[in-house]
Design an enzyme around this catalytic site. Structure first.
Site, PDB file in Angstrom:
ATOM      1  N   LYS A 105       0.832  -1.204   0.000  1.00 40.05           N
ATOM      2  CA  LYS A 105       0.000   0.000   0.000  1.00 40.05           C
ATOM      3  C   LYS A 105       0.866   1.253   0.000  1.00 40.05           C
ATOM      4  CE  LYS A 105      -3.710  -0.466   2.506  1.00 40.05           C
ATOM      5  NZ  LYS A 105      -4.281  -0.733   3.841  1.00 40.05           N
ATOM      6  N   ARG A 115      -3.184   3.267   8.576  1.00 40.57           N
ATOM      7  CA  ARG A 115      -3.523   2.094   7.762  1.00 40.57           C
ATOM      8  C   ARG A 115      -2.389   1.082   7.748  1.00 40.57           C
ATOM      9  NH1 ARG A 115      -4.675   4.633   1.966  1.00 40.57           N
ATOM     10  NH2 ARG A 115      -5.955   2.752   1.755  1.00 40.57           N
ATOM     11  N   GLY A 133      -8.270  -6.612   4.032  1.00 36.99           N
ATOM     12  CA  GLY A 133      -9.150  -6.736   5.191  1.00 36.99           C
ATOM     13  C   GLY A 133      -8.611  -7.578   6.337  1.00 36.99           C
ATOM     14  N   MET A 156      -5.874  -6.948   8.257  1.00 38.36           N
ATOM     15  CA  MET A 156      -5.374  -6.181   9.397  1.00 38.36           C
ATOM     16  C   MET A 156      -6.239  -4.942   9.566  1.00 38.36           C
ATOM     17  SD  MET A 156      -1.350  -6.841   8.916  1.00 38.36           S
ATOM     18  CE  MET A 156      -1.424  -6.257   7.270  1.00 38.36           C
ATOM     19  N   ARG A 210      -3.545  -1.453  -6.335  1.00 38.74           N
ATOM     20  CA  ARG A 210      -2.759  -2.693  -6.213  1.00 38.74           C
ATOM     21  C   ARG A 210      -3.173  -3.623  -7.334  1.00 38.74           C
ATOM     22  NH1 ARG A 210      -5.916  -4.162  -0.787  1.00 38.74           N
ATOM     23  NH2 ARG A 210      -7.958  -4.399  -1.698  1.00 38.74           N
ATOM     24  N   HIS A 234      -6.108 -41.334   0.175  1.00 37.50           N
ATOM     25  CA  HIS A 234      -6.570 -42.088  -0.987  1.00 37.50           C
ATOM     26  C   HIS A 234      -7.660 -41.320  -1.723  1.00 37.50           C
ATOM     27  CE1 HIS A 234      -9.138 -45.063  -3.045  1.00 37.50           C
ATOM     28  NE2 HIS A 234      -7.966 -45.565  -3.406  1.00 37.50           N
ATOM     29  N   SER A 264      11.489 -44.331 -14.981  1.00 32.45           N
ATOM     30  CA  SER A 264      10.380 -43.454 -14.608  1.00 32.45           C
ATOM     31  C   SER A 264      10.365 -43.385 -13.088  1.00 32.45           C
ATOM     32  CB  SER A 264       9.063 -44.017 -15.137  1.00 32.45           C
ATOM     33  OG  SER A 264       7.999 -43.237 -14.640  1.00 32.45           O
ATOM     34  N   CYS A 287       6.386 -40.225 -12.804  1.00 29.22           N
ATOM     35  CA  CYS A 287       4.967 -40.554 -12.908  1.00 29.22           C
ATOM     36  C   CYS A 287       4.252 -40.480 -11.571  1.00 29.22           C
ATOM     37  CB  CYS A 287       4.782 -41.924 -13.547  1.00 29.22           C
ATOM     38  SG  CYS A 287       5.471 -43.254 -12.555  1.00 29.22           S
ATOM     39  N   TYR A 317      10.340 -35.903 -19.267  1.00 29.68           N
ATOM     40  CA  TYR A 317       8.903 -35.630 -19.164  1.00 29.68           C
ATOM     41  C   TYR A 317       8.422 -35.757 -17.727  1.00 29.68           C
ATOM     42  CZ  TYR A 317       8.040 -40.699 -18.850  1.00 29.68           C
ATOM     43  OH  TYR A 317       8.027 -41.999 -18.454  1.00 29.68           O
TER      44      TYR A 317
END
Ligand code: ADP
Ligand code: MG
Ligand code: MG
Length: 909
Positions: free
Chosen positions: A27, A98, A107, A109, A371, A489, A797, A864, A884
């Site tokens: 700010k 502020r 909002g 603080m 901002r 899971h 992999s 993977c 990859y």
């Protein structure tokens, strides 16, 4: 040399700038920048974040001692700029105090307005402005904010109301009015008196009348607010370190509550919800500060276009709109033009969408904040791509502007915004898998299937899920579990399915027997409707309308751009042709992991699988495997056809066999009937299969070593399917992957079976199929001896889930018990199952890549595990030089973008 703690901003001098966010907070830095741009900002100064750190570490007296002289000089600066004196009761200079941290925490603080008023100054202000109502309105706001923020008069409990608002409501009631604006001067005087009495009664001290005492109290309160509960929670959620501290901005007040030529508002340079390039915002006439967001009065729209759109949604007729809710554009056209000019200038200057605060005081416009605005995932994509087209930013900036994780918002169905307004929140769990779902509650996976077959939308509610629940999960609209973390899971599988899931909702008590669940006082039976928001973790009562996510052209353009810049290839983990097709739609260029065991759970297959498990000898096993062969073959054929020439990496059977047999008595009895054997035999076999540590037990290639006929069947299914696909004119690129190898001899043993099977099948068919034979690197030992393995295996992999649990020495399923505490204590920076532990597990990855390439320079290496879809991990894999990453289909776009960002950052470094 002594440090500077105070930085001025104003017409005649400005010490700070936008680049100084670390010191001045967002700010303060931007207030300074706006002054530099010549945009009208009330004068003030910023006390740096370093002062906050001094306060936190060394206490009030040291901090105030250090900043005292500079603050006094700062006040003198404001006095000079504004031509008023702080503490002059006849014509007081009023201030706002502020907070403002480095990262915006809207909002979170506290802010105090109208500081400097007391019983005398309010009279001075009234005389000076000729507006006693305004003076007393400002005073009552100040007492209220100061009482709350500095003196701590908060609601007593969460059911309690704000004590000041209770008094306001009482006074309004007694006057028979509804709006704050309907209170007259006398009412406001009464409010001030009652507020002060309340403060005295609650804390035994008087409201301070000395402006300097008010100022120091407020500065300290802002420092303190850095550590209030709201701010802490927000920081935790957004990974903001507590060491940053907040700056304090002290600024001359401007007044939007001076009458009908005054107003206050907020605006966005583009639409934060959709990203559309339209200026938009809301304002209130004769109002101050947060009134607009507080929802006390219906705010009006800044633009005429916005006002007309609003009226349509709110079903307000044009005549009424123009009369009662005119836009700022209509009401104050000259000021609107100035605001429009400021928003254009600010957006061009910061080259990003701005979120603005403004106040109009008697026909003069003041900007109070700018901002970079927060936005939805959809808006993020659209704004980045449109700014690129508009030539405001370059490709690199456009790509780096989109947070990969936020692409999730675009890929899953979403709740209708209007419907959400009246949603009834029952509980909160973890936002395990994003999306929005409404359905009827069922408590068992098989029942979910029955209900779904009857065309019903169901939400599967479980204490926690297991592999046996997969099918039920796959037909459910959403999954709710009472236990389990972000990598439970349920969470992992749901993300893989792109299915909405809320996990670990502790308040939900599930009684699967009684087919009920209880949340607090409320009971839900099977068939009752609930809704889940997998992006926030919220659980709602009843049904909420959703709509399908639509993938925009901007999304496609962003992805195309990402593909131009990334080096990593992105594959998908996919077990079915449906998954494979979705993966291709999302841009995957191969399957990095097809888990064959998932194919064994469906319908009649589990019966053949159990027959195999139950068999007493190899002949018996072969008989059962022969039944599985055609099913596997058709599965693989489906995958090859869906991927049409793109690599398909197939992992041989991996989980321990006990996962395929029922553990409850009823299940075992049913299996006995199906298999035509005694329940005792089943129970015995189940007992034989039991292991102390199944994850470290008889699984992976150890199964194929014990039962080579399983490997043989799977290899045959792959080769036969590949040849059949070729016959149908489809290109095939098969990569066969041996799981859980620890020593090269295991790999060699399995490779021998696979190669022999290939020879056999090719001889039978008179044709061959090119294929690659590689291994997973998922035991630490495999990483350590990767050179020896790399001489034999054609690709690696990394199974980073297993590699993580074996390296860390704790399992993903049990980590939920202590990991949250570990994270709180800072023992680990993040959940290593979500984002790869770069220092430890990552070192094994790097080492194995190096060793593999040292013996086989072109060896293909990929990942993977779940980490393949985590942006921070993707960046790490890019740096480690992998070829990859592979992740669930819904995360493919995220990985593509993350890979491009990694490449760009790499090039910049
Ligand atoms: P937050 O960080 O929560 O947005 P702010 O410090 O921006 O808090 O202030 C809260 C409200 O008070 C905003 O609407 C802001 O525009 C208003 N406000 C702050 N300072 C002043 C001032 N000097 N004059 C008028 N209004 C102000
Ligand atoms: Mg603000
Ligand atoms: Mg594994």
């Amino acid at each position: 040399m002594s440090r500077t703690y105070v930085y001025r901003f104003g017409r005649s001098a400005t010490d700070g700038a936008a680049a100084m966010k670390n010191l001045l907070g967002g700010k303060g830095a931007n207030l300074a920048e706006m002054c530099r741009l010549g945009i009208p900002v009330p004068s003030g100064f910023t006390i740096s974040t370093e002062a906050c750190t001094v306060y936190t570490e060394r206490g009030r007296d040291t901090a105030l001692g250090l900043i005292d002289a500079e603050v006094r000089a700062g006040i003198a600066f404001i006095e000079q700029e504004m031509g008023k004196r702080f503490g002059n009761a006849a014509d007081p200079l009023l201030l706002s105090v502020r907070s403002g941290a480095r990262a915006s925490m809207p909002g979170m603080m506290d802010t105090i307005l109208n500081l400097g008023l007391n019983d005398e100054a309010v009279e001075g202000l009234a005389r000076k402005t000729g507006n006693p109502r305004f003076a007393w309105d400002s005073y009552r706001r100040f007492v209220q904010m100061y009482g709350d923020v500095v003196m701590g008069l908060k609601p007593v409990s969460k059911e309690d109301h704000d004590p000041f608002e209770v008094i306001i409501d009482m006074v309004k009631d007694s006057k028979g009015v509804k709006l704050d604006t309907e209170l007259d001067t006398a009412d406001l005087q009464e409010l001030v008196a009652r507020f002060k009495a309340l403060i005295r009664a609650r804390i035994g001290r008087d409201f301070p009348t000395d402006p300097w005492e008010q100022l120091w109290g407020s500065v300290i309160a802002v420092f303190e607010s850095w550590n209030n509960d709201r701010a802490r929670v927000y920081r935790e959620l957004n990974d903001i370190p507590s060491s940053w501290g907040t700056a304090v901005n002290v600024q001359a007040m401007v007044f939007g509550n001076l009458g009908d030529h005054s107003a206050t508002g907020v605006a966005f340079t583009r639409d934060a919800g959709t990203g559309e390039d339209v200026f938009n915002g809301e304002f209130l006439v004769n109002a101050q500060g947060e009134d607009v967001v507080a929802g006390i009065r219906t705010p009006q729209q800044v633009t005429l276009l916005g006002s007309r759109r609003w009226a349509e949604l709110a079903q307000v007729a044009e005549a009424e709109r123009a009369e009662r809710y005119p836009s700022l554009e209509e009401l104050m056209p000259g000021l609107y033009a100035q605001l429009l000019q400021a928003e254009t200038q600010l957006e061009n200057h910061f080259t990003d969408m701005q979120d603005l605060e403004f106040t109009i005081q008697e026909g003069r416009l003041w900007m109070l904040q700018t901002r970079n605005g927060k936005r939805t995932g959809a808006a993020m994509v659209r704004i980045a791509m449109e700014m690129l087209q508009q030539g405001m930013i370059d490709e690199k900036t456009a790509l780096l502007r989109v947070t990969p994780e936020r692409l999730n918002d675009l890929l899953h169905p979403v709740f209708d915004a209007a419907a959400m307004k009246s949603a009834d929140v029952l509980a909160r769990g973890l936002p395990a898998s994003p999306g929005a779902a409404s359905g009827q509650v069922v408590f068992h996976a098989d029942e979910a299937e029955h209900w779904a077959r009857d065309g019903k939308a169901v939400i599967l509610v479980r204490q926690e899920t297991s592999p046996e629940d997969l099918r039920g999960m796959s037909v459910a609209k959403g999954i709710l579990t009472a236990r389990g973390g972000m990598t439970s899971h349920a969470a992992v599988v749901a993300r893989g399915m792109g299915k909405c899931c809320v996990s670990g909702a502790g308040a939900v008590h599930v009684d699967p027997k009684g087919r009920t669940m209880t949340i607090g006082e409320r009971h839900f039976a099977e068939g009752d409707w609930i809704s889940l928001n997998g992006s926030t973790g919220e659980v709602y009562a009843g049904r909420i309308a959703t709509r399908e996510a639509e993938l925009s052209g901007d999304f496609g353009a962003l992805m195309a751009l990402a593909d131009q810049h990334r080096r990593l290839e992105v594959r998908a983990n996919a077990d079915t042709p449906d998954d494979a097709e979705r993966a291709r739609r999302f841009g995957a260029t191969g399957i990095g992991l097809a888990r064959t065991e998932h194919m064994f759970f469906e319908g009649a297959r589990i019966v053949a699988m159990r027959e195999m498990i139950l068999a007493d000898d190899e002949a018996g096993r072969r008989q059962a495997l022969a039944k599985l062969l055609p099913m596997q073959r058709s599965d693989f054929l489906g995958l090859f056809r869906a991927m049409d020439g793109l690599p398909v990496t197939i992992r041989l059977l991996d989980p321990p066999l006990h996962e395929f047999v029922p553990h409850d008595e009823a299940g075992q009895q049913q299996m006995a009937r199906e298999m035509k054997v005694s329940p005792g035999k089943i129970a015995l076999r189940v007992e034989q299969l039991a292991e102390f540590n199944p994850m470290l037990g008889h699984r992976g290639c150890r199964l194929g070593i014990s039962y080579p006929e399983i490997t043989e069947m799977q290899a045959r299914a792959i080769f036969e399917a590949g040849l059949e696909a070729q016959d149908k004119g489809c290109a095939v690129k098969a990569e066969i992957m041996v799981p859980l190898v620890g020593t090269v001899r295991e790999f060699n043993a399995q490779a021998a079976v696979i190669r022999a099977t290939a020879e056999k099948v090719f001889a039978e068919r008179g044709r061959t199929l090119p294929y690659m034979l590689g291994t997973m690197i998922e035991t630490p030992r495999a990483a350590l001896v990767a050179d020896s393995i790399g001489r034999q295996a054609e690709f690696f992999s990394f199974g980073t889930n297993d590699l993580t649990q074996m390296t860390m020495g704790f399992s993903r399923d049990d980590a939920a018990k202590f990991l949250p505490q570990y994270l709180k204590l800072g023992l680990y920076e993040h959940d290593p199952f979500r984002s790869i532990d770069q220092k430890g597990v990552g070192l094994l990855v790097q080492m194995a890549v190096e060793k593999g390439r040292s013996v086989r320079p072109g060896i293909e290496v990929g990942v993977c595990g779940e980490h393949g879809g985590d942006p921070a991990s993707v960046a790490f894999f890019h740096r480690a030089g992998l070829d990859y990453v592979s992740c669930s289909p819904f995360r493919v776009p995220i990985a593509r973008l993350a890979a491009a960002q990694a490449a760009l950052q790499d090039a910049a470094a």
